[in-house]
Design an enzyme around this catalytic site. Structure first.
Site, short mmCIF file in Angstrom:
data_model
loop_
_atom_site.label_atom_id
_atom_site.label_comp_id
_atom_site.label_asym_id
_atom_site.label_seq_id
_atom_site.Cartn_x
_atom_site.Cartn_y
_atom_site.Cartn_z
N GLY A 1 0.82 -1.21 0.00
CA GLY A 1 0.00 0.00 0.00
C GLY A 1 0.85 1.25 0.00
N VAL B 1 -1.61 -7.97 -4.10
CA VAL B 1 -1.37 -9.01 -3.10
C VAL B 1 -2.64 -9.82 -2.90
CG1 VAL B 1 -0.80 -9.44 -0.68
CG2 VAL B 1 0.40 -7.64 -1.95
N GLU C 1 -18.29 18.14 3.00
CA GLU C 1 -17.45 18.78 1.98
C GLU C 1 -18.05 18.59 0.59
OE1 GLU C 1 -13.12 18.41 4.24
OE2 GLU C 1 -13.72 16.88 2.80
N ASP D 1 -5.75 3.07 8.03
CA ASP D 1 -7.17 2.74 8.13
C ASP D 1 -7.40 1.25 8.37
OD1 ASP D 1 -7.45 5.38 7.54
OD2 ASP D 1 -8.55 5.12 5.68
#
Length: 435
Positions: free
Chosen positions: A28, A96, A188, A318
C-alpha cells in the site's frame, strides 16, 4: 494463521538483490505506507513497496476532482518519482492475494511472491455499504480517481441534459443530487456541489438556472460532523442550509437504484447519488485467517503496531484498529502518517538486529493530534485542535494551508494553491470536462 498449499515454486518478484540486508515489504502506497518507506529511505534496509496502482493519491482532496475543482494529476504523484532519491527502495506494481507467515512471503496475483523479514500492511479502507453492496453501483463513493471522474461526469452531464429537457419533472430530477453521510466527506461534497451550481455554473446556461439544483444531504444520526464539538456542528448545519443544501438528519436510507433513493419512505428521483456514510478496512483479514477485528473490520494491533500471532507483520493506517486511552483511533490521514513514520524509524533501528536473531523490543506508538478540519464552502471551514475551535475565514485558511502542506511535491503545492486562489477570486473551476 494463513499457510499456502503445496504448489510449484513461484518466482521471486523482488526487484533488486537483497543479499544480507534486511528486507521490508510495504503493501500500500497511501499515507501510512509511503511515510513508513520515507522513514526507511537511505538506510541499510531494503524496502519494496507493492501497490495495485503506480501512484500515491492525496485522498482528502479527491472530492475536488469529483466536483471539477482539480484534476487527478493535481493530487496524485507516481510512487517511483516520490522515492527516486532513495536507492534502497523499490516499487512493484501488483496485487497481493495472500500472506504466508510461516515462510515469510507475500503472494501476488500474477503468481509471483515477495519474501520479507518485516511486512507492513497499509492497504487503507473502502466505503461501507452496511450489507447493501449492490448500492455501490448507483451511489459511488469518492475513494478512487475512477469514481471521482465518474461522479464529475454525472454531475456535469446532468446540467447539460437539463438544458434541453422539456419535461419539468424530469428536469427537476436531473438537477437533484443526493449526498449520503454527514461526516467530513459528506459535508465537503454537499457544500462543494452547492457552490458548483450556485456560483461556478451560474450564467453558463440559457434555458436553465443552475441555482435550481437541489442538493440533499442525508445523515442517519442527529448531528453533522459527529466527531466535532457541538459549536462546530451547529456552524456546519447553519452554513450548509444557508448555501441552499437540504439537510435531513435522523434519516436512514432504505434503498438506492438507478432512479434515485428511498429515504424515510419517500422516493426522491435524482441524477446523482454520492455515498460518504462510512468506511471499513480494505480486504486483508482473509490473508491471516482467524484474526481479531473491530466493527469496521480493522485488524486489532498491539501497542507497537504489530499483528498478534503474526511474527514480523505490522498493520497501520485505516486497516489497523489501535486503541489509545481506551478508544480506537479514527481512520484519518494524519493517524496513518504518524504510524508510518513511527514504524519506519523503529524498523530502521531494530530490523538488522532482528534479522541477526537478537531479541529486540519495538517502541510503543503514541498518536498526537495535529487538529481536525473540514471545509464547507467558500471561506467556510472548521478547524479543531483541543480547546481551539476555528470557523469561517480563518478556519478556511488553516484548512487550505494544512492540505497544501501535506501534498507531495512543490509543483503540486504551487498548482493547487494557485488554482484555489483563482477560484476564490473568480468562482471558476478548471476541470469541467466530461470524459
Amino acid at each position: 494463521m494463513s499457510e499456502q498449499p503445496d504448489h510449484p515454486p513461484s518466482p521471486d518478484r523482488t526487484p533488486a538483490s537483497v543479499g544480507k540486508a534486511a528486507h521490508v515489504v510495504i503493501v500500500g502506497a497511501g499515507f501510512g505506507g509511503l511515510s513508513c518507506a520515507m522513514a526507511l529511505g537511505g538506510s541499510k534496509v531494503r524496502v519494496t513497496i507493492v501497490d495495485r496502482v503506480n501512484y500515491h493519491l492525496f485522498m482528502p482532496l479527491l472530492y475536488q476532482v469529483a466536483t471539477a475543482a482539480l484534476s487527478p494529476a493535481d493530487i496524485a504523484a507516481p510512487v517511483r518519482r516520490v522515492m527516486a532519491r532513495h536507492r534502497n527502495i523499490d516499487t512493484v506494481l501488483g496485487e497481493v492475494i495472500g500472506v504466508d507467515t510461516r515462510a515469510r512471503r507475500v503472494a501476488l496475483k500474477d503468481g509471483g511472491h515477495l519474501p520479507y523479514d518485516a511486512l507492513v500492511i497499509a492497504t487503507g479502507s473502502v466505503y461501507n455499504y452496511f450489507g447493501n453492496d449492490g448500492w455501490a453501483r448507483h451511489a459511488p463513493g469518492v475513494r478512487t480517481i475512477e469514481n471521482a471522474r465518474t461522479i464529475r461526469a454525472k454531475l456535469l452531464r446532468a446540467f447539460e441534459q437539463a438544458e434541453t429537457e422539456p419535461d419539468p419533472d424530469r428536469r427537476d430530477a436531473l438537477l437533484t443530487i443526493v449526498v449520503i453521510g454527514g461526516g467530513p466527506t459528506g459535508v465537503e461534497m454537499a457544500g462543494t456541489i452547492a457552490e458548483l451550481a450556485r456560483h461556478t455554473l451560474h450564467g453558463d446556461f440559457r434555458r436553465i438556472d443552475p441555482r435550481w439544483a437541489r442538493v440533499i444531504l442525508v445523515e442517519s444520526g442527529s448531528k453533522l460532523l459527529a466527531a466535532f464539538p457541538p459549536k462546530v456542528q451547529a456552524y456546519a448545519l447553519e452554513t450548509l442550509t444557508g448555501m441552499g443544501v437540504e439537510v435531513r438528519l435522523n434519516t436512514r436510507v432504505d434503498h438506492i437504484d438507478e432512479t434515485g433513493v428511498m429515504i424515510a419512505g419517500e422516493h426522491i428521483e435524482a441524477s446523482s447519488v454520492i455515498w460518504g456514510a462510512g468506511i471499513k478496512a480494505a480486504p486483508a483479514r482473509e490473508w491471516f485467517g482467524a484474526m481479531a477485528v473491530d466493527r469496521q473490520e480493522r485488524l486489532m494491533v498491539a501497542q507497537d503496531l504489530s499483528l498478534p500471532g503474526a511474527p514480523g507483520v505490522y498493520a497501520i493506517g485505516d486497516l489497523a484498529s489501535f486503541e489509545q486511552k481506551g478508544k480506537a483511533l479514527p481512520a484519518l490521514g494524519q493517524v496513518a502518517k504518524q504510524q508510518g513514520l513511527h514504524l519506519g524509524r523503529a524498523l530502521r533501528r531494530r530490523l538488522p538486529q532482528i534479522k541477526a536473531g537478537k531479541r529486540v523490543r519495538m517502541p510503543r506508538f503514541r498518536y498526537r493530534s495535529r487538529g481536525d478540519t473540514a471545509v464547507i464552502g467558500r471561506s467556510a471551514a472548521v478547524f479543531v485542535l483541543g480547546p481551539l475551535h476555528l470557523t469561517r475565514g480563518i478556519g478556511w485558511l488553516l484548512w487550505g494551508f494544512v492540505h497544501v502542506y501535506l501534498l507531495i511535491g512543490f509543483d503540486r503545492r504551487l498548482s493547487v494553491a494557485s488554482q484555489w486562489a483563482w477560484r476564490y477570486l473568480t468562482s471558476e473551476r478548471g476541470a469541467r470536462l466530461i470524459d
